[in-house]
Design an enzyme around this catalytic site. Structure first.
Site, PDB file in Angstrom:
ATOM      1  N   TRP A 173       6.252 -37.359  25.113  1.00 11.45           N
ATOM      2  CA  TRP A 173       7.361 -36.393  24.986  1.00 11.45           C
ATOM      3  C   TRP A 173       7.164 -35.228  25.951  1.00 11.45           C
ATOM      4  O   TRP A 173       8.130 -34.687  26.490  1.00 11.45           O
ATOM      5  CB  TRP A 173       7.424 -35.861  23.544  1.00 11.45           C
ATOM      6  N   HIS A 174       5.909 -34.884  26.190  1.00  7.57           N
ATOM      7  CA  HIS A 174       5.644 -33.736  27.048  1.00  7.57           C
ATOM      8  C   HIS A 174       5.917 -34.017  28.521  1.00  7.57           C
ATOM      9  O   HIS A 174       6.049 -33.074  29.307  1.00  7.57           O
ATOM     10  CB  HIS A 174       4.197 -33.260  26.881  1.00  7.57           C
ATOM     11  N   GLY A 175       5.990 -35.259  28.909  1.00  5.67           N
ATOM     12  CA  GLY A 175       6.283 -35.508  30.310  1.00  5.67           C
ATOM     13  C   GLY A 175       6.183 -36.972  30.663  1.00  5.67           C
ATOM     14  O   GLY A 175       5.497 -37.742  29.997  1.00  5.67           O
ATOM     15  N   PHE A 204       9.491 -29.751  29.909  1.00  5.38           N
ATOM     16  CA  PHE A 204       9.140 -30.936  29.111  1.00  5.38           C
ATOM     17  C   PHE A 204      10.349 -31.621  28.519  1.00  5.38           C
ATOM     18  O   PHE A 204      11.328 -31.219  28.290  1.00  5.38           O
ATOM     19  CB  PHE A 204       8.178 -30.564  27.988  1.00  5.38           C
TER      20      PHE A 204
END
Lengths: 443, 464
Positions: free
Chosen positions: B316-318, B464
């Protein structure tokens, strides 16, 4: 009572400041920063969709914010108050990464100066050392990163084997020449980094030992103190290093016309805001080869249009002094010289390459100067269509240490921008922006 | 637009307050807020506003469709379709290039790599709409029938680009009716001022050191400097994101909304699991309620569920494998902690705290470096380095020492040491009330001081 006061203070500030901004007289020029302040951006569908209008509004508010100079001075006081300096320690300013400012340039020189600022902002951040009003980045690259650069240069050498010689001429950082013994480490670090480029080149790519040549002349001031570029004398010794590799006899300095510009305060002051830097402006001595030249530059008005330009822009002064060379950065510049030897070169460069490229006019009949950050031309096509003999990567070290900029250079071989094979004789009015200037004749 | 900009603070915010409070009519206020939120979103990247509006309107319709067919197969179809469409958009826009790169390693693809830039806030608003339709399907909330109100809920500028991930159940009543008084506005001012200070005075200063110690000088660092750099990144990340959350919560209060807390003294945690109960709380709750529990939660395959959740949290962060690795790292640590509970319970608190801090700070290296070569070099260099200490390191330390002391003070969980019932806290709170307006004013002016001539202050979590 306290609650109401809390809200009242806040509302007073957030409503008061914009009122002052709207009412106050707007300045058009920042004396401190030596630049024109932003104007209200033009609003239309294109500028809005691209985000340029919004960025322009941000810049306008920033440039005309009430008490701006006092706030900037206050920020300097804050940064100086985050800690203390050890006795006899040099001053260090940490520069954060910044975004590009979009402002309107009204002249070619202003546009060039803004690009230099972009150049600085893309590459220079972190700690800057200030000694006697001169700013030095605290670093020296690394051998590990330099291999990526060598690999990219070697790929070109492989592609152009038997057709074009490929040279690497990377400039060290000014940190290599800090005149204080305890920072000698940076000299060694620069040397290691650049030597590693040389040792890892392959496929016949040629290494110009710029560091060694510059290091022979550490008694001279090779870089500006107030700007992130090298001085023309530094670029000259890089040119000497190139000539040694390329098999040319470098033109001695005394065989060129020497000129001087004073009071240059460049990018390093704009970012450090240190008063000692401002109080120590640079003097720029530069040398003009006695060769007839003419030049056109492409890209500002579309890649199928060009403007006449000059190799030396002697009128550049103040914060734009470094734009003396080629008028600053342009996606693509074509220089024709009075040297009738049929030799052609292409220089792949960032702004460090500008002061270097001008010395090449003594050795080539034609020189293409490609700024890898802005050019849309396919480099291989350009080299083959023009039968170019030598290709020279003349960039500053930061450009050779970043995967982002290395990939930009690599992509020059892959991109498919509009290429103009034979441009120098315009035939229709719509293909040229008519800024007629005399060719740069110096004899 | 970002909160920490002069344009926002001195133009957008006053104008939005004027228009919002120009009428007492709630619908009018919602329309004004929606328009300002769309302007806020479209400020730098107008092209992505259509995607956000499409998402909001699609899920507005799906919410009504699901509610109208509650209990039938159509409702199930509706929620499934909604989740698929929303996740597909997220995958296409956020992970398209990443997927392309990975597949093309196996063999060339017949089309070009997607070159979309990441639409700002897509990770946040996608999760918000998913939680909405799932909650409507579960019957936890009523579907919003007014499209303006729903668009406002999704697009509220206070949370749009970097969270917190606000659940509709939190705001459903406030969307229709808000209580606004000077007490709430004063709380909002205080919270916003603190958040802005955290971002501009702490995170941005740390960020400049991160640039030096983790980018410019990456290959010339001694181990000490490597740890310093990674500690600075830990500071930057926390103060950047929690500063943003503080500002979001404060701004919400200025307009009559209450957002839940997103951080609770994370660096005071005594285990990795504890850390993530205190860090980005709204994201943790989303994964708990919509992934972990549906997978079986603690009841079956708990270890698998933990690992899946943390792998997804990482991604999810990248769109990069380092984020997946980072998530997996925490998943594994959570599982290990689960089996080590008895040992941890007997371990002195300061040791637990130290162990947690070291693991968290270390994890930042995985989080920071998208390039695996750089990551492995940096991590290796943390433990064994041939590089001597750079001459400027001591200068960097001394020239930031007061600032570092301030950062340490701000990381101490004062509100846990002096709880709400503590007499010391009550005494000092009463005294502080007299100076609070002046302190907040000073925070705003100091932040402004650093914002002038520094126009671009992106928040780390907006990417993000």
């Amino acid at each position: 009572m306290s609650r109401n006061l809390n809200s009242a203070f806040f509302l007073l500030v957030i409503f008061g400041m914009p009122l002052v901004l709207l009412i106050a007289k707007k300045e058009v020029f920042s004396v401190d920063e030596k630049r024109k302040l932003a104007t209200i951006p033009e609003f239309n569908y294109t500028t809005y969709l691209s985000g340029k209008w919004a960025k322009g509004v941000d810049d306008y508010i920033d440039d005309h914010f009430p008490f701006r100079n006092s706030f900037i001075q206050g920020a300097s006081v804050f940064h100086a108050s985050k800690g203390f300096m050890l006795e006899n320690a040099e001053k260090v300013v940490v520069i954060p990464k910044r975004a590009k400012k979009i402002a309107k340039a009204s002249t070619e020189e202003e546009a060039a100066a803004m690009k230099f600022l972009d150049d600085f902002e893309e590459e220079y951040s972190g700690s800057m050392l200030i000694i006697d009003g001169c700013v030095y980045p605290m670093g020296g690259g690394s051998p590990k990163m330099s291999k990526s650069f060598s690999k990219m240069v070697s790929e070109y050498a492989e592609e152009l084997k038997g057709e074009t010689r490929v040279f690497s001429a990377v400039a060290p950082l000014s940190s290599a020449f800090i005149p204080v013994e305890k920072y000698r480490k940076y000299n060694e670090q620069n040397q290691r980094t650049l030597a590693a480029i040389g040792s890892s080149l392959s496929n016949g790519a040629l290494f110009c030992d710029v560091f060694t040549e510059l290091n022979k002349h550490v008694d001279k001031k090779l870089y500006f103190g107030t700007d992130h570029h090298w001085k023309p004398i530094g670029a000259y010794y890089a040119y000497v290093a190139f000539c040694k590799t390329a098999g040319f006899a470098p033109v001695p300095l005394d065989k060129m016309d020497k000129k001087v510009k004073y009071n240059f305060v460049g990018t390093m002051y704009q970012h450090t805001r240190d008063p000692s830097v401002k109080a120590n402006p640079d003097t720029m001595e530069y040398w003009v080869p006695k060769v007839e030249t003419s030049a056109v530059r492409y890209g500002e008005y579309g890649f199928n249009k060009y403007t006449n330009t000059k190799v030396f822009h002697h009128g550049c002064s103040g914060g734009n002094t470094y734009s003396t060379f080629l008028g600053g950065d342009a996606p693509l510049i074509r220089i024709k010289t009075g040297v009738k030897n049929g030799k052609k070169a292409v220089v792949i460069k960032n702004s460090m390459g500008n002061a270097f490229s001008v010395f090449l006019v003594s050795h080539y009949q034609e020189i293409w100067v490609v700024d890898f950050r802005y050019s849309k031309q396919n480099l291989i096509e350009l080299i083959r269509a023009n039968n170019i003999n030598d290709m020279i990567f003349a960039v500053g070290m930061y450009a050779a240490m970043s995967n982002g900029t290395i990939n930009m250079m690599r992509n020059l071989a892959k991109q498919h921008g509009v290429y103009i094979p034979k441009p120098a004789s315009p035939t229709t009015n719509d293909s040229i922006i008519t800024i007629q200037e005399p060719a740069d004749t110096l004899n | 637009m970002v909160f920490s900009s002069l344009t926002f603070l001195y133009f957008f915010l006053p104008l939005s307050l004027i228009f919002h409070y120009a009428s007492r009519n709630n619908l009018y206020r919602n329309i004004a807020l929606t328009i300002f939120s769309l302007i806020f979103y479209a400020w730098a990247e107008p092209m992505w506003i259509y995607l956000m509006i499409f998402t909001a309107m699609f899920d507005y319709g799906m919410g009504i469709f699901i509610e109208n067919n509650r209990g039938s197969a159509k409702a199930k179809l509706g929620v499934t379709l909604s989740v698929i469409v929303n996740l597909s958009l997220l995958v296409a826009y956020k992970y398209g290039g990443f997927i392309y790169d990975n597949i093309s390693m196996i063999g060339p693809l017949p089309f070009d790599r997607p070159t979309n830039t990441l639409p700002v806030g897509i990770s946040f608003y996608t999760f918000m709409v998913i939680s909405y339709v799932v909650d409507v399907y579960r019957g936890d909330v009523k579907a919003q029938r007014n499209p303006i109100n729903f668009l406002m809920f999704i697009s509220l500028f206070q949370h749009l680009v970097a969270g917190p991930i606000v659940r509709y159940s939190q705001l459903s009543e406030q969307v229709n009716r808000r209580t606004i008084d000077w007490n709430r506005i004063s709380q909002g001012v205080t919270r916003f001022s603190i958040g802005l200070f955290k971002k501009v005075v702490i995170a941005n200063v740390a960020g400049a050191l991160v640039d030096k110690y983790m980018v410019t000088e990456l290959y010339n660092l001694s181990s000490y400097e490597g740890w310093f750099g990674i500690a600075m990144f830990s500071i930057q990340l926390y103060f950047d994101f929690s500063g943003y959350s503080d500002m979001a919560i404060g701004l919400a209060k200025l307009f009559g909304f209450d957002f839940d807390e997103n951080f609770k003294n994370p660096y005071a945690a005594i285990s990795v699991a504890d850390f993530y109960r205190r860090w980005h709380i709204s994201l943790g709750r989303f994964f708990r309620d919509y992934v972990y529990i549906p997978l079986g939660g603690n009841r079956k395959f708990q270890n698998r569920n933990i690992l899946i959740v943390w792998f997804l949290t990482g991604l999810w962060h990248g769109a990069s494998w380092n984020f997946a690795l980072w998530g997996t790292y925490f998943g594994v640590l959570m599982v290990i902690e689960k089996y080590s509970k008895k040992v941890l319970d007997r371990t002195p608190r300061f040791l637990k705290h130290s162990y947690t801090l070291v693991l968290i700070v270390f994890s930042r290296a995985i989080f920071y470096f998208v390039d695996f070569d750089q990551m492995t070099y940096f991590i290796g260099n943390l433990f064994v380095s041939d590089n001597p200490i750079n001459p400027g390191f001591l200068t960097d330390l001394t020239s930031h020492v007061y600032w570092l002391i301030l950062v340490l003070i701000l990381c101490i969980p004062w509100d846990e040491i002096y709880t709400a019932e503590s007499s010391t806290r009550l005494k000092w709170t009463a005294r502080y009330a007299y100076v609070q307006p002046a302190v907040n004013l000073a925070l705003i002016l100091l932040s402004t001081l650093l914002l002038v001539n520094s126009t671009f202050n992106p928040f780390l979590y907006t990417r993000f």
